[in-house]
Write a protein that holds these residues in place. Structure first.
Motif, PDB file in Angstrom:
ATOM      1  N   ALA A   1       0.282  -1.040  -0.079  1.00 50.56           N
ATOM      2  CA  ALA A   1       0.069  -0.150   0.206  1.00 50.56           C
ATOM      3  C   ALA A   1       0.879   1.183   0.247  1.00 50.56           C
ATOM      4  O   ALA A   1       0.810   2.864  -0.764  1.00 50.56           O
ATOM      5  CB  ALA A   1      -1.304  -0.147   1.107  1.00 50.56           C
ATOM      6  N   SER A   2       2.079   1.144   0.935  1.00 52.54           N
ATOM      7  CA  SER A   2       2.815   2.711   0.714  1.00 52.54           C
ATOM      8  C   SER A   2       3.614   2.816  -0.694  1.00 52.54           C
ATOM      9  O   SER A   2       4.249   3.549  -0.865  1.00 52.54           O
ATOM     10  CB  SER A   2       3.565   2.402   1.846  1.00 52.54           C
ATOM     11  N   ASN A   3       3.565   1.322  -1.730  1.00 47.00           N
ATOM     12  CA  ASN A   3       4.476   1.586  -2.589  1.00 47.00           C
ATOM     13  C   ASN A   3       6.410   1.417  -3.042  1.00 47.00           C
ATOM     14  O   ASN A   3       6.571   2.222  -3.263  1.00 47.00           O
ATOM     15  CB  ASN A   3       3.710   3.046  -3.949  1.00 47.00           C
ATOM     16  N   GLN A   4       6.905   1.093  -1.088  1.00 47.77           N
ATOM     17  CA  GLN A   4       8.001   1.472  -1.013  1.00 47.77           C
ATOM     18  C   GLN A   4       8.052   0.303  -2.704  1.00 47.77           C
ATOM     19  O   GLN A   4       7.805  -0.553  -3.147  1.00 47.77           O
ATOM     20  CB  GLN A   4       7.870   0.451  -0.587  1.00 47.77           C
ATOM     21  N   PHE A   5       9.540   1.055  -2.923  1.00 43.63           N
ATOM     22  CA  PHE A   5       9.830  -0.127  -3.631  1.00 43.63           C
ATOM     23  C   PHE A   5      11.744   0.097  -3.663  1.00 43.63           C
ATOM     24  O   PHE A   5      11.946   1.377  -3.364  1.00 43.63           O
ATOM     25  CB  PHE A   5      10.409   0.748  -6.020  1.00 43.63           C
ATOM     26  N   PRO A   6      11.739  -0.799  -4.363  1.00 40.28           N
ATOM     27  CA  PRO A   6      11.886  -2.493  -4.281  1.00 40.28           C
ATOM     28  C   PRO A   6      10.608  -2.975  -2.796  1.00 40.28           C
ATOM     29  O   PRO A   6      11.379  -2.353  -1.548  1.00 40.28           O
ATOM     30  CB  PRO A   6      12.814  -3.337  -4.509  1.00 40.28           C
ATOM     31  N   PRO A   7       9.589  -3.676  -3.334  1.00 37.51           N
ATOM     32  CA  PRO A   7       9.002  -3.926  -1.721  1.00 37.51           C
ATOM     33  C   PRO A   7       9.746  -5.109  -0.609  1.00 37.51           C
ATOM     34  O   PRO A   7      11.050  -5.371  -1.133  1.00 37.51           O
ATOM     35  CB  PRO A   7       7.460  -4.721  -2.323  1.00 37.51           C
ATOM     36  N   SER A   8       9.406  -4.968   0.300  1.00 37.72           N
ATOM     37  CA  SER A   8      10.276  -6.068   1.429  1.00 37.72           C
ATOM     38  C   SER A   8       9.875  -7.061   1.260  1.00 37.72           C
ATOM     39  O   SER A   8       8.221  -7.348  -0.118  1.00 37.72           O
ATOM     40  CB  SER A   8       9.334  -5.395   2.636  1.00 37.72           C
ATOM     41  N   ALA A   9      10.954  -7.786   1.172  1.00 37.64           N
ATOM     42  CA  ALA A   9      10.381  -9.529   1.136  1.00 37.64           C
ATOM     43  C   ALA A   9       8.967 -10.222   1.262  1.00 37.64           C
ATOM     44  O   ALA A   9       8.133 -11.233   0.109  1.00 37.64           O
ATOM     45  CB  ALA A   9      11.285 -10.212   1.519  1.00 37.64           C
ATOM     46  N   PHE A  10       7.892 -10.053   2.525  1.00 36.32           N
ATOM     47  CA  PHE A  10       6.550 -10.213   3.277  1.00 36.32           C
ATOM     48  C   PHE A  10       5.782  -9.240   2.301  1.00 36.32           C
ATOM     49  O   PHE A  10       4.581  -9.777   2.023  1.00 36.32           O
ATOM     50  CB  PHE A  10       6.959 -10.113   4.364  1.00 36.32           C
ATOM     51  N   ARG A  11       6.211  -8.541   1.431  1.00 34.99           N
ATOM     52  CA  ARG A  11       5.072  -7.853   0.983  1.00 34.99           C
ATOM     53  C   ARG A  11       4.764  -8.311  -0.893  1.00 34.99           C
ATOM     54  O   ARG A  11       3.589  -8.189  -1.743  1.00 34.99           O
ATOM     55  CB  ARG A  11       5.581  -6.010   0.355  1.00 34.99           C
ATOM     56  N   TYR A  12       5.775  -9.173  -1.183  1.00 34.03           N
ATOM     57  CA  TYR A  12       5.576  -9.760  -2.364  1.00 34.03           C
ATOM     58  C   TYR A  12       4.485 -11.469  -1.963  1.00 34.03           C
ATOM     59  O   TYR A  12       4.961 -11.923  -0.726  1.00 34.03           O
ATOM     60  CB  TYR A  12       6.566 -10.753  -2.628  1.00 34.03           C
ATOM     61  N   ALA A  13       4.091 -11.837  -2.436  1.00 29.61           N
ATOM     62  CA  ALA A  13       3.044 -13.476  -2.930  1.00 29.61           C
ATOM     63  C   ALA A  13       4.368 -14.576  -3.343  1.00 29.61           C
ATOM     64  O   ALA A  13       4.281 -13.994  -4.899  1.00 29.61           O
ATOM     65  CB  ALA A  13       1.875 -13.425  -3.566  1.00 29.61           C
TER      66      ALA A  13
END
Length: 489
Positions: free
Chosen positions: A120-132
């Motif tokens: 939701a925060s549009n962090q890039f790259p996303p944290s690992a736990f933010r990925y399916a």
């Protein structure tokens, strides 16, 4: 500008993307929800997945302050026809988790179907736990003649926000060279999106092939074998992973883009590594098949609306059965942990084939024929935290006119006169005879003296004598228990 796929390096995109055709036109989707949040009590999670060949169905959940998702296996409820494809698990939270984020995934016959966390925060790259996380790809399955094991994929994943799509690829070396001399490499996460009978192929690509291909978002046109660049991507190599992202608005440059969320609720992603050089063009490796649902559920422990029971009825199959039905509505889409009909001294569980509760669902069951007479009933539902019940109601089965009484005729002389007051006063003082038996049983199984219940509260007490006196003085009406109305005289 469109380019023919026969141009050097371009045909590899069609090869990689068309590998996704193993997926059927309509896939079963994960549909789930939870009961309301309550600390130190089980919170139930249900998920529907209409595929009997499922090997494993899992719940992924994270507390508001958590930094990773916990995984729990769901077990089949196995109660057809209402819950034949429903799976459940419960979690006990010993302290307030705030807003719980959760999603579901299923594996059947080597195919992963998964919902996703939301970045939701549009962090890039996303944290690992933010990925399916998609299924792992075996090491060493490169096509013969590949230039190096950096083209050997090991894993992949996706996530999303309201405005962006994110993906990553993992390879053996953690390095992502774009060329080796005049041999060029491209790394793609492509996906199929369907709209009815139509489908489109898109891909996020990391590449730099002179005059042919640069990093960006591409669409492959199956009708005329061309591909077009739709726009830019963001890319980053971090922790040995290649991360790519693009704005969802980028896809609208394609006039056939069916919109987001996907019309069928999912996309079919496939990662690939590609080589283009003087010796030809080919796909080196591709990832495992996946059905990706960009969907996340949330459970807020700090707010909850009580469920509502707006409509109910009893269907009658005369002499055979009664079919109770009730509409359950829950603004938070919380599943009911209690869904009961209380009928006389018995209780019955109700069921629904519709497990989306924030637009209302009808619950029903069938009970045996109860026999003639007046019967009392009510419904009670709970979302796991708050309980709602309908008022006590009654239904007349058959002919109840054999029990004849006149409200206020306490001494049963078929008159309603002052002597009834005297009879009632003596009874409550313990110096007079008992009132005659009534034909009607109350909810405890005891006789309710309905002729003496003149204030209509379904009890025979001293207040009824007061009401009867007021009636004779012309200052108050008399009534009767609405569960046991007197017959017409």
């Amino acid at each position: 500008m469109k380019k023919k796929l026969m141009v050097v390096g371009a045909s590899i995109f069609l090869l990689s993307l068309m590998t996704g055709d193993y997926v059927s036109a309509q896939e079963p989707l994960l549909r789930g929800n939870s009961s309301a949040g309550i600390i130190n009590q089980p919170v139930w999670f249900n998920c529907d997945f209409a595929d009997d060949s499922v090997n494993e169905l899992t719940l992924h959940y994270k507390t508001q302050a958590g930094t990773d998702f916990t995984v729990a296996t769901l077990a089949p409820v196995n109660q057809p026809p209402y819950y034949g494809h429903t799976y459940e698990a419960n979690v006990i939270f010993t302290e307030n988790p705030g807003i719980v984020e959760y999603y579901f995934s299923a594996i059947r016959d080597g195919l992963l179907t998964t919902q996703s966390p939301q970045n939701a925060s549009n962090q890039f790259p996303p944290s690992a736990f933010r990925y399916a996380q998609f299924l792992a790809d075996p090491q060493g399955d490169l096509v013969g003649g590949s230039a190096g094991n950096w083209l050997d994929l090991l894993g992949s994943g996706m996530t999303y926000s309201n405005t962006k799509l994110y993906c990553y690829l993992q390879n053996v070396t953690g390095s992502w060279p774009l060329n080796s001399g005049l041999t060029y490499f491209a790394y793609s996460m492509g996906f199929l999106i369907t709209d009815g009978a139509d489908s489109q192929y898109y891909a996020l690509v990391y590449a730099s092939i002179p005059l042919i291909l640069t990093s960006g978002v591409y669409i492959v046109n199956q009708a005329d074998s061309t591909f077009s660049r739709l726009g830019d991507i963001s890319y980053s190599i971090s922790g040995g992973l290649l991360h790519m992202s693009c704005n969802l608005s980028t896809f609208t440059a394609d006039p056939n883009w069916p919109g987001w969320p996907p019309p069928n609720g999912y996309i079919e992603p496939l990662g690939a590594t590609l080589t283009a050089g003087l010796s030809g063009q080919f796909t080196n490796d591709f990832t495992s098949p996946t059905i990706f649902q960009p969907q996340t559920q949330y459970l807020d422990f700090n707010t909850n609306a009580a469920p509502v029971l707006p409509v109910y009825m009893l269907g009658i199959d005369s002499g055979a059965s009664i079919m109770p039905r009730i509409t359950y509505f829950d603004l938070d889409n919380n599943l009911p942990t209690i869904r009961k009909l209380y009928f006389d001294a018995d209780s019955f569980t109700l069921y629904s084939a519709d497990h989306v509760y924030n637009d209302s669902s009808e619950f029903e069951t069938t009970i045996g024929w109860p026999g003639d007479g007046w019967h009392r009933y009510f419904f009670r539902f709970s979302d796991g935290q708050l309980t709602t019940a309908t008022p006590m109601d009654s239904i007349l089965i058959g002919n109840a006119s054999d029990c004849r009484y006149l409200p206020g005729d306490i001494n049963s002389d078929e008159q309603r006169i002052g002597g009834d007051v005297t009879f009632g006063v003596r009874f409550f003082k313990g110096v007079g005879p008992q009132p005659p038996d009534s034909c009607y049983l109350d909810s405890t199984g005891a006789y309710l003296y309905v002729a003496g219940d003149v204030n209509g509260n379904c009890e025979f007490r001293g207040s009824d004598i007061t009401r009867l006196v007021a009636f004779f003085k012309g200052t108050a009406p008399i009534s009767y228990c609405h569960f046991f109305p007197p017959p017409l005289r």
